[in-house]
Design a protein around this motif. Structure first.
Motif, PDB file in Angstrom:
ATOM      1  N   LEU A  34      67.352 -14.629 101.816  1.00  0.00           N
ATOM      2  CA  LEU A  34      68.503 -13.788 102.118  1.00  0.00           C
ATOM      3  C   LEU A  34      68.354 -13.142 103.497  1.00  0.00           C
ATOM      4  CD1 LEU A  34      71.134 -12.391 101.073  1.00  0.00           C
ATOM      5  CD2 LEU A  34      69.641 -10.540 100.263  1.00  0.00           C
ATOM      6  N   LEU A  35      67.147 -12.668 103.809  1.00  0.00           N
ATOM      7  CA  LEU A  35      66.925 -12.058 105.116  1.00  0.00           C
ATOM      8  C   LEU A  35      66.857 -13.114 106.220  1.00  0.00           C
ATOM      9  CD1 LEU A  35      64.205  -9.380 104.217  1.00  0.00           C
ATOM     10  CD2 LEU A  35      66.656  -9.039 104.499  1.00  0.00           C
ATOM     11  N   GLY A  36      66.175 -14.203 105.961  1.00  0.00           N
ATOM     12  CA  GLY A  36      66.028 -15.250 106.968  1.00  0.00           C
ATOM     13  C   GLY A  36      67.334 -15.909 107.345  1.00  0.00           C
ATOM     14  N   PHE A  37      68.296 -15.879 106.439  1.00  0.00           N
ATOM     15  CA  PHE A  37      69.603 -16.497 106.659  1.00  0.00           C
ATOM     16  C   PHE A  37      70.265 -15.975 107.935  1.00  0.00           C
ATOM     17  CE2 PHE A  37      74.244 -16.136 105.589  1.00  0.00           C
ATOM     18  CZ  PHE A  37      74.545 -17.470 105.824  1.00  0.00           C
ATOM     19  N   VAL A  38      70.132 -14.672 108.199  1.00  0.00           N
ATOM     20  CA  VAL A  38      70.695 -14.096 109.411  1.00  0.00           C
ATOM     21  C   VAL A  38      69.619 -13.453 110.290  1.00  0.00           C
ATOM     22  CG1 VAL A  38      72.969 -13.698 108.421  1.00  0.00           C
ATOM     23  CG2 VAL A  38      71.240 -11.936 108.221  1.00  0.00           C
ATOM     24  N   GLN A  39      68.352 -13.795 110.024  1.00  0.00           N
ATOM     25  CA  GLN A  39      67.219 -13.272 110.789  1.00  0.00           C
ATOM     26  C   GLN A  39      67.239 -11.738 110.800  1.00  0.00           C
ATOM     27  OE1 GLN A  39      67.731 -15.350 114.536  1.00  0.00           O
ATOM     28  NE2 GLN A  39      66.514 -17.078 113.827  1.00  0.00           N
ATOM     29  N   ALA A  40      67.485 -11.158 109.634  1.00  0.00           N
ATOM     30  CA  ALA A  40      67.560  -9.708 109.489  1.00  0.00           C
ATOM     31  C   ALA A  40      66.232  -9.156 109.007  1.00  0.00           C
ATOM     32  CB  ALA A  40      68.671  -9.333 108.516  1.00  0.00           C
ATOM     33  N   ARG A  41      66.088  -7.827 109.128  1.00  0.00           N
ATOM     34  CA  ARG A  41      64.890  -7.155 108.631  1.00  0.00           C
ATOM     35  C   ARG A  41      65.143  -6.482 107.296  1.00  0.00           C
ATOM     36  NH1 ARG A  41      61.482  -5.523 112.935  1.00  0.00           N
ATOM     37  NH2 ARG A  41      60.421  -4.141 111.477  1.00  0.00           N
ATOM     38  N   TRP A  59      73.581  -6.987 105.938  1.00  0.00           N
ATOM     39  CA  TRP A  59      72.282  -7.230 106.574  1.00  0.00           C
ATOM     40  C   TRP A  59      72.087  -6.226 107.705  1.00  0.00           C
ATOM     41  CZ3 TRP A  59      75.444 -11.135 104.873  1.00  0.00           C
ATOM     42  CH2 TRP A  59      74.888 -12.090 103.989  1.00  0.00           C
ATOM     43  N   PHE A  60      70.818  -5.840 107.943  1.00  0.00           N
ATOM     44  CA  PHE A  60      70.501  -4.830 108.962  1.00  0.00           C
ATOM     45  C   PHE A  60      69.437  -5.354 109.910  1.00  0.00           C
ATOM     46  CE2 PHE A  60      71.648  -2.629 105.003  1.00  0.00           C
ATOM     47  CZ  PHE A  60      72.704  -1.836 105.434  1.00  0.00           C
ATOM     48  N   LYS A  61      69.580  -4.948 111.179  1.00  0.00           N
ATOM     49  CA  LYS A  61      68.533  -5.198 112.176  1.00  0.00           C
ATOM     50  C   LYS A  61      68.115  -3.883 112.815  1.00  0.00           C
ATOM     51  CE  LYS A  61      69.406 -10.022 113.362  1.00  0.00           C
ATOM     52  NZ  LYS A  61      69.522 -10.996 114.467  1.00  0.00           N
ATOM     53  N   PRO A  62      66.880  -3.787 113.275  1.00  0.00           N
ATOM     54  CA  PRO A  62      66.379  -2.523 113.833  1.00  0.00           C
ATOM     55  C   PRO A  62      67.192  -2.097 115.055  1.00  0.00           C
ATOM     56  CG  PRO A  62      64.569  -4.051 113.438  1.00  0.00           C
ATOM     57  CD  PRO A  62      65.838  -4.832 113.273  1.00  0.00           C
ATOM     58  N   HIS A  79      80.808  -6.976 111.929  1.00  0.00           N
ATOM     59  CA  HIS A  79      79.476  -7.015 112.533  1.00  0.00           C
ATOM     60  C   HIS A  79      79.465  -6.160 113.792  1.00  0.00           C
ATOM     61  CE1 HIS A  79      80.633  -9.691 115.926  1.00  0.00           C
ATOM     62  NE2 HIS A  79      81.500 -10.159 115.060  1.00  0.00           N
ATOM     63  N   THR A  80      78.320  -5.637 114.099  1.00  0.00           N
ATOM     64  CA  THR A  80      78.127  -4.855 115.318  1.00  0.00           C
ATOM     65  C   THR A  80      76.678  -4.964 115.748  1.00  0.00           C
ATOM     66  OG1 THR A  80      78.159  -2.646 116.305  1.00  0.00           O
ATOM     67  CG2 THR A  80      77.735  -2.760 113.946  1.00  0.00           C
ATOM     68  N   ASP A  81      76.457  -4.937 117.064  1.00  0.00           N
ATOM     69  CA  ASP A  81      75.089  -4.864 117.586  1.00  0.00           C
ATOM     70  C   ASP A  81      74.773  -3.453 118.069  1.00  0.00           C
ATOM     71  OD1 ASP A  81      76.586  -4.679 119.855  1.00  0.00           O
ATOM     72  OD2 ASP A  81      75.686  -6.391 120.888  1.00  0.00           O
ATOM     73  N   ASN A  82      75.691  -2.490 117.771  1.00  0.00           N
ATOM     74  CA  ASN A  82      75.470  -1.109 118.170  1.00  0.00           C
ATOM     75  C   ASN A  82      76.163  -0.198 117.160  1.00  0.00           C
ATOM     76  OD1 ASN A  82      75.450   1.452 119.412  1.00  0.00           O
ATOM     77  ND2 ASN A  82      75.410   0.533 121.466  1.00  0.00           N
ATOM     78  N   VAL A  83      75.448   0.159 116.101  1.00  0.00           N
ATOM     79  CA  VAL A  83      76.036   0.949 115.013  1.00  0.00           C
ATOM     80  C   VAL A  83      76.488   2.316 115.511  1.00  0.00           C
ATOM     81  CG1 VAL A  83      75.522   2.089 112.815  1.00  0.00           C
ATOM     82  CG2 VAL A  83      74.768  -0.263 113.207  1.00  0.00           C
ATOM     83  N   ARG A 111      70.888   6.065 113.517  1.00  0.00           N
ATOM     84  CA  ARG A 111      69.503   6.396 113.871  1.00  0.00           C
ATOM     85  C   ARG A 111      68.500   5.502 113.155  1.00  0.00           C
ATOM     86  NH1 ARG A 111      71.761  11.715 113.938  1.00  0.00           N
ATOM     87  NH2 ARG A 111      71.209  12.080 111.748  1.00  0.00           N
ATOM     88  N   GLN A 112      68.930   4.828 112.080  1.00  0.00           N
ATOM     89  CA  GLN A 112      68.013   3.987 111.305  1.00  0.00           C
ATOM     90  C   GLN A 112      68.120   2.499 111.654  1.00  0.00           C
ATOM     91  OE1 GLN A 112      67.758   4.594 107.120  1.00  0.00           O
ATOM     92  NE2 GLN A 112      67.601   6.816 107.261  1.00  0.00           N
ATOM     93  N   VAL A 113      69.302   2.041 112.065  1.00  0.00           N
ATOM     94  CA  VAL A 113      69.480   0.617 112.361  1.00  0.00           C
ATOM     95  C   VAL A 113      70.260   0.466 113.660  1.00  0.00           C
ATOM     96  CG1 VAL A 113      69.402  -0.144 109.962  1.00  0.00           C
ATOM     97  CG2 VAL A 113      71.594   0.468 110.983  1.00  0.00           C
ATOM     98  N   GLY A 114      70.058  -0.686 114.313  1.00  0.00           N
ATOM     99  CA  GLY A 114      70.784  -0.966 115.544  1.00  0.00           C
ATOM    100  C   GLY A 114      72.018  -1.798 115.313  1.00  0.00           C
ATOM    101  N   GLY A 115      71.907  -2.801 114.436  1.00  0.00           N
ATOM    102  CA  GLY A 115      73.031  -3.698 114.183  1.00  0.00           C
ATOM    103  C   GLY A 115      73.145  -4.021 112.719  1.00  0.00           C
ATOM    104  N   LEU A 116      74.346  -4.468 112.328  1.00  0.00           N
ATOM    105  CA  LEU A 116      74.533  -4.867 110.932  1.00  0.00           C
ATOM    106  C   LEU A 116      75.624  -5.916 110.826  1.00  0.00           C
ATOM    107  CD1 LEU A 116      77.338  -3.535 109.497  1.00  0.00           C
ATOM    108  CD2 LEU A 116      76.014  -1.445 109.810  1.00  0.00           C
ATOM    109  N   LEU A 117      75.578  -6.640 109.725  1.00  0.00           N
ATOM    110  CA  LEU A 117      76.577  -7.654 109.379  1.00  0.00           C
ATOM    111  C   LEU A 117      76.968  -7.415 107.925  1.00  0.00           C
ATOM    112  CD1 LEU A 117      78.066 -10.453 109.711  1.00  0.00           C
ATOM    113  CD2 LEU A 117      75.905 -11.504 108.977  1.00  0.00           C
TER     114      LEU A 117
END
Length: 445
Positions: A360-367, A442-445, A406-410, A422-428
């Motif tokens: 599930l995480l690898g699908f979108v390379q999320a953390r 999904w969340f990315k740092p 989706h955003t690369d800047n929450v 403050r906890q994540v940088g991007g999400l889908l």
């Protein structure tokens, strides 16, 4: 001046840079001179006003005179001109020439010509031993091409390119950087002599290179500034007589550059520079940027070798990116099949996704990820706190619709959820129900 005044001044300066017509400077750099010719009669239509320093006769004297009559062996030069100055806009070396008029008694001068803006633009620079130059440069370029075969990453091929450009040109610092989707440039590779500050790993803001400059980098793959303190040589007359407009110098090697850029160089304690464009699939992917603390000439043979190196690097990067993309797509397809099979076996999106959490995480390379249903909020990996995820779910539901978000800047795009930013940088986020507020996130740092 208050901080607000400073910010306003910077904003105005940036806006002015973006509007500057840098392809129409009306002048050239003075380490060469220019004759602008009628493409049919080869009569001189415009001339750079520094021609007197080079050849002894004032600029007005050259206007209207015909190129073959100005050169020793002029007819032979004209034949070479017809063979080599194609309809392409790239300047080509026609010959090393001697002038039959004027007072110049020095060595031959290199003549480069290209067709553009309804005229022939002839540029003259100091010549060098062509055979010796190419004999020394060819092994360097050949070695670089051979090294590319063993490169494992884009960073590695950029490092190899930087090393070869530094070897060819001798600039004090050479770096390669790529542009992200926002236009910011990240330095991937660098070689610098002692005393030069390192920029490796640093990021240059997109505003450093305004849009019209990026367009010129695509059109003209190499640019040299031999001395940031130069005094520009104006073209006379100021307008192209065949068009009635300022002459377009987009492809000219001697094109004068923006005074703002020259000040930028001096601020970096750089007096000479060279830029090689990395163009991938028609877009400006990045640059190889060379700096020197003192004025430094770069002869056209070296420029030609560096331009070839840049073209080879561009093709290699395009090939490597395509290979990575294809591998990524193949992996995504495999992960989709695995996830769908797990969901079908358990007759549940939630249970299937939780059973294959790594997939599930690898699908979108999320953390981290969250699975939201009417009765549960399941967190996977490095996900934000539960209350922040539920607040995000409410925000998504209020937006309405079922499109992917989706955003690369929450922090920028969801300003009313500052704690989440403050906890994540991007999400889908993907809605998995048209009736209920059910989501995969999904969340990315």
């Amino acid at each position: 001046m208050t901080p607000g005044d400073t910010s306003a001044a910077l904003a105005r300066a940036t806006d002015n840079c973006a509007k500057e017509l840098i392809h129409l400077p009306g002048s050239i750099q003075p380490h060469g001179f220019m004759l602008v010719l009628d493409p049919h009669s080869l009569a001189v239509l415009q001339v750079s006003d520094n021609v007197q320093r080079w050849l002894g006769e004032p600029a007005a004297w050259w206007l209207g005179r015909v190129l073959p009559e100005l050169l020793h062996g002029g007819e032979q030069v004209v034949r070479l001109l017809a063979e080599r100055a194609s309809e392409e806009h790239k300047p080509v070396h026609v010959a090393d020439v001697r002038f039959a008029v004027g007072t110049y008694q020095g060595p031959p001068i290199a003549l480069m010509v290209h067709r553009y803006d309804s005229v022939l633009i002839a540029e003259f620079e100091p010549a060098s031993d062509v055979l010796a130059a190419y004999a020394s440069l060819y092994p360097l370029v050949r070695t670089f091409i051979g090294q590319l075969q063993g490169a494992d990453s884009i960073e590695q091929v950029c490092a190899q390119a930087v090393a070869e450009v530094k070897r060819i040109t001798g600039f004090g610092r050479v770096k390669a950087y790529r542009f992200d989707p926002a236009g910011d440039g990240l330095v991937l590779a660098e070689q610098a002599d002692e005393g030069y500050p390192s920029y490796l790993g640093l990021c240059f803001p997109a505003s450093d290179i305004p849009p019209q400059a990026r367009a010129l980098y695509c059109a003209n793959r190499i640019r040299v500034i031999e001395d940031a303190n130069y005094v520009a040589a104006a073209l006379l007359p100021a307008l192209n007589p065949l068009t009635g407009q300022p002459l377009d110098l987009s492809h000219a090697a001697l094109r004068s550059v923006s005074p703002v850029h020259l000040q930028y160089m001096r601020n970096m304690r750089t007096l000479a520079s060279m830029s090689i464009s990395i163009v991938v699939r028609g877009r400006l992917w990045g640059l190889i940027s060379c700096h020197h603390a003192e004025p430094r000439p770069v002869r056209f043979q070296s420029r030609t070798a560096c331009e070839l190196l840049g073209s080879v690097l561009s093709l290699q990067i395009e090939s490597m990116e395509l290979q990575v993309r294809n591998q990524r797509l193949l992996g995504v397809r495999q992960q989709i099949v695995q996830l769908l099979s797990a969901m079908a076996d358990r007759d549940s999106v939630r249970d299937g996704a939780l059973a294959l959490s790594d997939t599930l995480l690898g699908f979108v390379q999320a953390r981290g990820a969250a699975i939201i249903t009417a009765s549960s909020c399941d967190l996977v990996g490095d996900a934000p706190d539960r209350q922040h995820v539920l607040a995000l779910t409410d925000w998504l539901a209020e937006r309405g619709g079922h499109e992917v978000f989706h955003t690369d800047n929450v922090s920028r795009d969801i300003p009313n959820l500052p704690a989440l930013g403050r906890q994540v940088g991007g999400l889908l986020a993907v809605a998995i129900s048209e009736i209920h507020s059910h989501y995969l996130i999904w969340f990315k740092p």
